[in-house]
Scaffold this motif. Structure first.
Motif, PDB file in Angstrom:
ATOM      1  N   LYS A 117       0.835  -1.207   0.000  1.00  0.00           N
ATOM      2  CA  LYS A 117       0.000   0.000   0.000  1.00  0.00           C
ATOM      3  C   LYS A 117       0.863   1.248   0.000  1.00  0.00           C
ATOM      4  O   LYS A 117       0.584   2.216  -0.713  1.00  0.00           O
ATOM      5  CB  LYS A 117      -0.943   0.002   1.202  1.00  0.00           C
ATOM      6  N   GLN A 118       1.925   1.240   0.796  1.00  0.00           N
ATOM      7  CA  GLN A 118       2.841   2.386   0.839  1.00  0.00           C
ATOM      8  C   GLN A 118       3.541   2.561  -0.503  1.00  0.00           C
ATOM      9  O   GLN A 118       3.673   3.679  -0.996  1.00  0.00           O
ATOM     10  CB  GLN A 118       3.865   2.210   1.959  1.00  0.00           C
ATOM     11  N   SER A 129       2.493   1.642  -3.385  1.00  0.00           N
ATOM     12  CA  SER A 129       1.505   2.073  -4.376  1.00  0.00           C
ATOM     13  C   SER A 129       1.336   3.586  -4.362  1.00  0.00           C
ATOM     14  O   SER A 129       1.128   4.205  -5.402  1.00  0.00           O
ATOM     15  CB  SER A 129       0.175   1.386  -4.102  1.00  0.00           C
ATOM     16  N   ALA A 130       1.451   4.181  -3.185  1.00  0.00           N
ATOM     17  CA  ALA A 130       1.273   5.627  -3.048  1.00  0.00           C
ATOM     18  C   ALA A 130       2.579   6.397  -3.205  1.00  0.00           C
ATOM     19  O   ALA A 130       2.569   7.623  -3.258  1.00  0.00           O
ATOM     20  CB  ALA A 130       0.664   5.931  -1.686  1.00  0.00           C
ATOM     21  N   ALA A 154       7.013   7.669  -8.375  1.00  0.00           N
ATOM     22  CA  ALA A 154       7.389   6.710  -9.417  1.00  0.00           C
ATOM     23  C   ALA A 154       8.804   6.179  -9.239  1.00  0.00           C
ATOM     24  O   ALA A 154       9.098   5.053  -9.613  1.00  0.00           O
ATOM     25  CB  ALA A 154       7.243   7.349 -10.791  1.00  0.00           C
ATOM     26  N   MET A 208       1.921   4.591 -14.337  1.00  0.00           N
ATOM     27  CA  MET A 208       0.472   4.408 -14.196  1.00  0.00           C
ATOM     28  C   MET A 208       0.111   2.939 -13.963  1.00  0.00           C
ATOM     29  O   MET A 208      -0.920   2.636 -13.387  1.00  0.00           O
ATOM     30  CB  MET A 208      -0.256   4.955 -15.423  1.00  0.00           C
ATOM     31  N   LYS A 227       2.154   0.744 -12.329  1.00  0.00           N
ATOM     32  CA  LYS A 227       2.716   0.246 -11.072  1.00  0.00           C
ATOM     33  C   LYS A 227       1.627   0.040 -10.028  1.00  0.00           C
ATOM     34  O   LYS A 227       1.619  -0.956  -9.324  1.00  0.00           O
ATOM     35  CB  LYS A 227       3.767   1.210 -10.525  1.00  0.00           C
ATOM     36  N   ARG A 228       0.707   0.986  -9.944  1.00  0.00           N
ATOM     37  CA  ARG A 228      -0.370   0.868  -8.959  1.00  0.00           C
ATOM     38  C   ARG A 228      -1.169  -0.410  -9.189  1.00  0.00           C
ATOM     39  O   ARG A 228      -1.521  -1.114  -8.248  1.00  0.00           O
ATOM     40  CB  ARG A 228      -1.285   2.083  -9.009  1.00  0.00           C
ATOM     41  N   ALA A 229      -1.442  -0.738 -10.447  1.00  0.00           N
ATOM     42  CA  ALA A 229      -2.185  -1.970 -10.756  1.00  0.00           C
ATOM     43  C   ALA A 229      -1.389  -3.204 -10.324  1.00  0.00           C
ATOM     44  O   ALA A 229      -1.969  -4.172  -9.820  1.00  0.00           O
ATOM     45  CB  ALA A 229      -2.511  -2.033 -12.239  1.00  0.00           C
ATOM     46  N   PHE A 235       0.789  -3.330  -7.825  1.00  0.00           N
ATOM     47  CA  PHE A 235       0.706  -3.405  -6.368  1.00  0.00           C
ATOM     48  C   PHE A 235      -0.684  -3.852  -5.910  1.00  0.00           C
ATOM     49  O   PHE A 235      -0.802  -4.632  -4.965  1.00  0.00           O
ATOM     50  CB  PHE A 235       1.085  -2.073  -5.733  1.00  0.00           C
ATOM     51  N   GLU A 236      -1.727  -3.369  -6.554  1.00  0.00           N
ATOM     52  CA  GLU A 236      -3.079  -3.776  -6.182  1.00  0.00           C
ATOM     53  C   GLU A 236      -3.298  -5.267  -6.432  1.00  0.00           C
ATOM     54  O   GLU A 236      -3.979  -5.940  -5.658  1.00  0.00           O
ATOM     55  CB  GLU A 236      -4.108  -2.930  -6.923  1.00  0.00           C
TER      56      GLU A 236
END
Length: 110
Positions: A34-35, A37-38, A41, A87, A89-91, A93-94
């Motif tokens: 979670k960290q 993800s936020a 980059a 853009m 990377k978040r996916a 991590f999720e």
């Protein structure tokens, strides 16, 4: 017979302790993901992927199938040579977080 029951109870306690430890590791990994993800980059994407891969016991092949990329791409991510577009990377991590949740559900609760 009593000795077998005692040994069985001791084993059950050890298994429960192991499951609690694994649960803590998975919870820590979820927080790390979670960290990450936020994070900006330029955060250490490869290190986080490598840790998640190890904790979740996923091979390069399994991760390549999960993220629909090639095995060499996973290897480059883990080594920190490349990373997906910011853009995406978040996916990534999720998806890892979802895998952690699945792993947590699979643990025995005592």
């Amino acid at each position: 017979m009593t000795d077998e029951l005692i040994a069985g109870d001791a084993f059950d306690k050890e298994v429960a302790e192991f499951d609690r430890s694994r649960h803590q590791v998975f919870e820590h990994l979820a927080l790390l993901l979670k960290q990450a993800s936020a994070a900006p980059a330029e955060a250490d994407f490869g290190r986080v992927v490598a840790q998640a891969q190890k904790i979740l016991s996923k091979s390069d092949l399994e991760l390549s199938q999960l993220f629909k990329v090639s095995r060499p791409t996973i290897n480059r991510w883990v080594r920190g040579v490349t990373a997906p577009h910011p853009m995406l990377k978040r996916a990534v991590f999720e998806t890892f977080i979802a895998e952690v949740r699945t792993a947590l559900k699979g643990l025995r609760t005592n």
